[in-house]
Write a protein that holds these residues in place. Structure first.
Motif, PDB file in Angstrom:
ATOM      1  N   GLY A   1      37.612  19.982  47.205  1.00 60.22           N
ATOM      2  CA  GLY A   1      38.520  20.781  48.010  1.00 60.22           C
ATOM      3  C   GLY A   1      38.691  22.206  47.529  1.00 60.22           C
ATOM      4  N   CYS A   2      38.118  22.546  46.377  1.00 61.66           N
ATOM      5  CA  CYS A   2      38.242  23.897  45.822  1.00 61.66           C
ATOM      6  C   CYS A   2      36.905  24.630  45.936  1.00 61.66           C
ATOM      7  CB  CYS A   2      38.662  23.847  44.358  1.00 61.66           C
ATOM      8  SG  CYS A   2      40.315  23.196  44.081  1.00 61.66           S
ATOM      9  N   ALA A   3      36.959  25.857  46.410  1.00 64.91           N
ATOM     10  CA  ALA A   3      35.738  26.640  46.575  1.00 64.91           C
ATOM     11  C   ALA A   3      35.254  27.221  45.251  1.00 64.91           C
ATOM     12  CB  ALA A   3      35.977  27.763  47.573  1.00 64.91           C
ATOM     13  N   LEU A   4      36.140  27.351  44.270  1.00 63.79           N
ATOM     14  CA  LEU A   4      35.810  28.003  43.007  1.00 63.79           C
ATOM     15  C   LEU A   4      35.828  27.005  41.852  1.00 63.79           C
ATOM     16  CD1 LEU A   4      38.079  31.176  43.346  1.00 63.79           C
ATOM     17  CD2 LEU A   4      35.615  31.063  43.734  1.00 63.79           C
ATOM     18  N   THR A   5      34.949  27.219  40.885  1.00 65.60           N
ATOM     19  CA  THR A   5      35.010  26.494  39.619  1.00 65.60           C
ATOM     20  C   THR A   5      35.785  27.350  38.614  1.00 65.60           C
ATOM     21  OG1 THR A   5      32.994  27.504  38.730  1.00 65.60           O
ATOM     22  CG2 THR A   5      32.737  25.487  40.060  1.00 65.60           C
ATOM     23  N   GLY A   6      36.083  26.773  37.465  1.00 63.96           N
ATOM     24  CA  GLY A   6      36.766  27.534  36.428  1.00 63.96           C
ATOM     25  C   GLY A   6      35.970  28.736  35.967  1.00 63.96           C
ATOM     26  N   ASP A   7      34.643  28.579  35.848  1.00 64.28           N
ATOM     27  CA  ASP A   7      33.804  29.706  35.450  1.00 64.28           C
ATOM     28  C   ASP A   7      33.885  30.842  36.467  1.00 64.28           C
ATOM     29  OD1 ASP A   7      33.003  28.404  33.158  1.00 64.28           O
ATOM     30  OD2 ASP A   7      31.092  27.731  33.978  1.00 64.28           O
ATOM     31  N   GLN A   8      33.919  30.493  37.744  1.00 64.71           N
ATOM     32  CA  GLN A   8      34.010  31.523  38.779  1.00 64.71           C
ATOM     33  C   GLN A   8      35.381  32.197  38.765  1.00 64.71           C
ATOM     34  OE1 GLN A   8      32.840  28.820  41.947  1.00 64.71           O
ATOM     35  NE2 GLN A   8      30.909  29.930  42.225  1.00 64.71           N
ATOM     36  N   VAL A   9      36.423  31.418  38.478  1.00 64.69           N
ATOM     37  CA  VAL A   9      37.758  32.007  38.336  1.00 64.69           C
ATOM     38  C   VAL A   9      37.763  33.039  37.214  1.00 64.69           C
ATOM     39  CG1 VAL A   9      40.155  31.537  37.666  1.00 64.69           C
ATOM     40  CG2 VAL A   9      39.003  30.034  39.293  1.00 64.69           C
ATOM     41  N   HIS A  10      37.171  32.679  36.077  1.00 64.86           N
ATOM     42  CA  HIS A  10      37.175  33.593  34.938  1.00 64.86           C
ATOM     43  C   HIS A  10      36.267  34.788  35.176  1.00 64.86           C
ATOM     44  CE1 HIS A  10      39.390  31.354  31.616  1.00 64.86           C
ATOM     45  NE2 HIS A  10      39.671  30.751  32.763  1.00 64.86           N
ATOM     46  N   ALA A  11      35.225  34.617  35.962  1.00 67.40           N
ATOM     47  CA  ALA A  11      34.385  35.761  36.317  1.00 67.40           C
ATOM     48  C   ALA A  11      35.179  36.773  37.143  1.00 67.40           C
ATOM     49  CB  ALA A  11      33.153  35.292  37.084  1.00 67.40           C
ATOM     50  N   ARG A  12      36.042  36.286  38.032  1.00 66.33           N
ATOM     51  CA  ARG A  12      36.865  37.186  38.838  1.00 66.33           C
ATOM     52  C   ARG A  12      37.937  37.840  37.967  1.00 66.33           C
ATOM     53  NH1 ARG A  12      35.046  36.275  43.995  1.00 66.33           N
ATOM     54  NH2 ARG A  12      36.519  37.716  44.967  1.00 66.33           N
ATOM     55  N   MET A  13      38.461  37.095  37.002  1.00 71.26           N
ATOM     56  CA  MET A  13      39.421  37.680  36.072  1.00 71.26           C
ATOM     57  C   MET A  13      38.750  38.773  35.244  1.00 71.26           C
ATOM     58  SD  MET A  13      41.457  34.210  34.866  1.00 71.26           S
ATOM     59  CE  MET A  13      42.873  35.018  34.095  1.00 71.26           C
ATOM     60  N   ALA A  14      37.522  38.520  34.807  1.00 68.60           N
ATOM     61  CA  ALA A  14      36.792  39.491  33.989  1.00 68.60           C
ATOM     62  C   ALA A  14      36.483  40.770  34.761  1.00 68.60           C
ATOM     63  CB  ALA A  14      35.504  38.864  33.473  1.00 68.60           C
ATOM     64  N   ALA A  15      36.424  40.669  36.086  1.00 66.21           N
ATOM     65  CA  ALA A  15      36.088  41.835  36.911  1.00 66.21           C
ATOM     66  C   ALA A  15      37.284  42.749  37.157  1.00 66.21           C
ATOM     67  CB  ALA A  15      35.510  41.370  38.251  1.00 66.21           C
ATOM     68  N   LEU A  16      38.475  42.365  36.706  1.00 67.34           N
ATOM     69  CA  LEU A  16      39.644  43.208  36.902  1.00 67.34           C
ATOM     70  C   LEU A  16      39.453  44.525  36.154  1.00 67.34           C
ATOM     71  CD1 LEU A  16      42.542  40.623  36.474  1.00 67.34           C
ATOM     72  CD2 LEU A  16      41.947  41.848  38.575  1.00 67.34           C
ATOM     73  N   PRO A  17      39.619  45.659  36.833  1.00 66.70           N
ATOM     74  CA  PRO A  17      39.431  46.945  36.145  1.00 66.70           C
ATOM     75  C   PRO A  17      40.519  47.175  35.112  1.00 66.70           C
ATOM     76  CG  PRO A  17      40.316  47.273  38.358  1.00 66.70           C
ATOM     77  CD  PRO A  17      39.970  45.820  38.254  1.00 66.70           C
ATOM     78  N   GLY A  18      40.115  47.732  33.975  1.00 68.51           N
ATOM     79  CA  GLY A  18      41.090  48.096  32.960  1.00 68.51           C
ATOM     80  C   GLY A  18      41.438  47.003  31.976  1.00 68.51           C
ATOM     81  N   LEU A  19      40.891  45.790  32.165  1.00 71.90           N
ATOM     82  CA  LEU A  19      41.133  44.717  31.212  1.00 71.90           C
ATOM     83  C   LEU A  19      39.912  44.545  30.314  1.00 71.90           C
ATOM     84  CD1 LEU A  19      43.006  41.883  33.148  1.00 71.90           C
ATOM     85  CD2 LEU A  19      43.946  43.662  31.675  1.00 71.90           C
ATOM     86  N   HIS A  20      40.164  44.205  29.062  1.00 69.56           N
ATOM     87  CA  HIS A  20      39.102  44.054  28.075  1.00 69.56           C
ATOM     88  C   HIS A  20      39.199  42.662  27.449  1.00 69.56           C
ATOM     89  CE1 HIS A  20      38.533  48.447  28.236  1.00 69.56           C
ATOM     90  NE2 HIS A  20      39.849  48.479  28.349  1.00 69.56           N
ATOM     91  N   ARG A  21      38.074  41.989  27.357  1.00 68.76           N
ATOM     92  CA  ARG A  21      38.075  40.642  26.782  1.00 68.76           C
ATOM     93  C   ARG A  21      38.237  40.714  25.268  1.00 68.76           C
ATOM     94  NH1 ARG A  21      32.968  36.684  27.411  1.00 68.76           N
ATOM     95  NH2 ARG A  21      32.338  37.793  25.520  1.00 68.76           N
ATOM     96  N   LEU A  22      39.192  39.966  24.765  1.00 65.58           N
ATOM     97  CA  LEU A  22      39.426  39.899  23.324  1.00 65.58           C
ATOM     98  C   LEU A  22      38.722  38.712  22.693  1.00 65.58           C
ATOM     99  CD1 LEU A  22      43.253  40.708  23.090  1.00 65.58           C
ATOM    100  CD2 LEU A  22      41.323  42.288  22.868  1.00 65.58           C
ATOM    101  N   SER A  23      38.730  37.571  23.383  1.00 66.54           N
ATOM    102  CA  SER A  23      38.107  36.366  22.828  1.00 66.54           C
ATOM    103  C   SER A  23      37.862  35.367  23.943  1.00 66.54           C
ATOM    104  CB  SER A  23      38.979  35.738  21.730  1.00 66.54           C
ATOM    105  OG  SER A  23      40.275  35.433  22.229  1.00 66.54           O
ATOM    106  N   GLN A  24      36.965  34.415  23.666  1.00 68.22           N
ATOM    107  CA  GLN A  24      36.653  33.377  24.645  1.00 68.22           C
ATOM    108  C   GLN A  24      36.176  32.118  23.935  1.00 68.22           C
ATOM    109  OE1 GLN A  24      35.067  34.280  28.561  1.00 68.22           O
ATOM    110  NE2 GLN A  24      33.307  32.968  28.134  1.00 68.22           N
TER     111      GLN A  24
END
Length: 199
Positions: free
Chosen positions: A151-174
């Protein structure tokens, strides 16, 4: 496609804790890893949307001077309110996201296991709201199941890919495991480092 609230209503009608957050080792370990990933010992103002029964909220309360948590299901809100009743610095609200994002700013926002239920448009709206509400030097933490959900179009990896695409945010750890992914972002990673040096 956004998952209907009737889906969650039926889950909570059958069980107070439909994902067994309180007793499963998988969930307890994931909470430990989530808390361990946060770079600061204390946060002034935290927000956890989609708090469910409040198990993670209870742990976040130990790290925040003030904590707001919310869920769209009334039964979950009632359980979380009871679970957190002795925490005077924690507020539990019944909010249906992304439309009811609260006012205010936060130096900690935790988006855990909810992104894929909102669909692409709903998730993008939620993330835009989170970015606007994140204080300079604040941190945004995402935690999501990596396998497809019916029932969900997105997986967790796809959710995090969209989060990573937010301008001005920098990944600290994963942290990536077979079942879940944990990622931490900041609007100002140098501010995070400076704060740690002062503690």
């Amino acid at each position: 496609m956004t998952v209907s609230m009737s889906y969650f209503d039926s889950l909570y009608a059958d069980s107070e804790d439909p994902w067994d957050y309180r007793h499963r080792w998988y969930e307890a370990r994931k909470r430990d890893l989530t808390l361990a990933m946060l770079p600061h010992q204390r946060y002034a103002q935290g927000y956890e949307p989609g708090c469910s029964t409040g198990e993670l909220s209870r742990r976040l309360a130990d790290r925040c001077d003030r904590l707001l948590v919310s869920d769209g299901n009334a039964s979950a809100v009632a359980t979380a309110s009871e679970r957190l009743a002795d925490q005077g610095h924690v507020e539990v609200r019944h909010l249906l996201l992304p439309g009811a994002w609260p006012q205010g700013t936060f130096d900690l926002i935790v988006i855990s296991e909810i992104g894929y239920y909102l669909g692409t448009d709903g998730l993008d709206t939620l993330l835009s709201q989170a970015q606007r509400a994140l204080l300079p030097g604040g941190v945004l933490l995402g935690c999501h199941w990596r396998h497809p959900i019916e029932g969900c179009a997105l997986t967790g990896d796809q959710v995090h890919a969209r989060m990573a695409a937010l301008p001005g945010l920098h990944r600290l750890s994963q942290l990536e495991e077979a079942d879940f992914v944990l990622t931490l972002w900041s609007s100002d990673p140098t501010s995070v480092a400076r704060r740690e040096q002062l503690l």
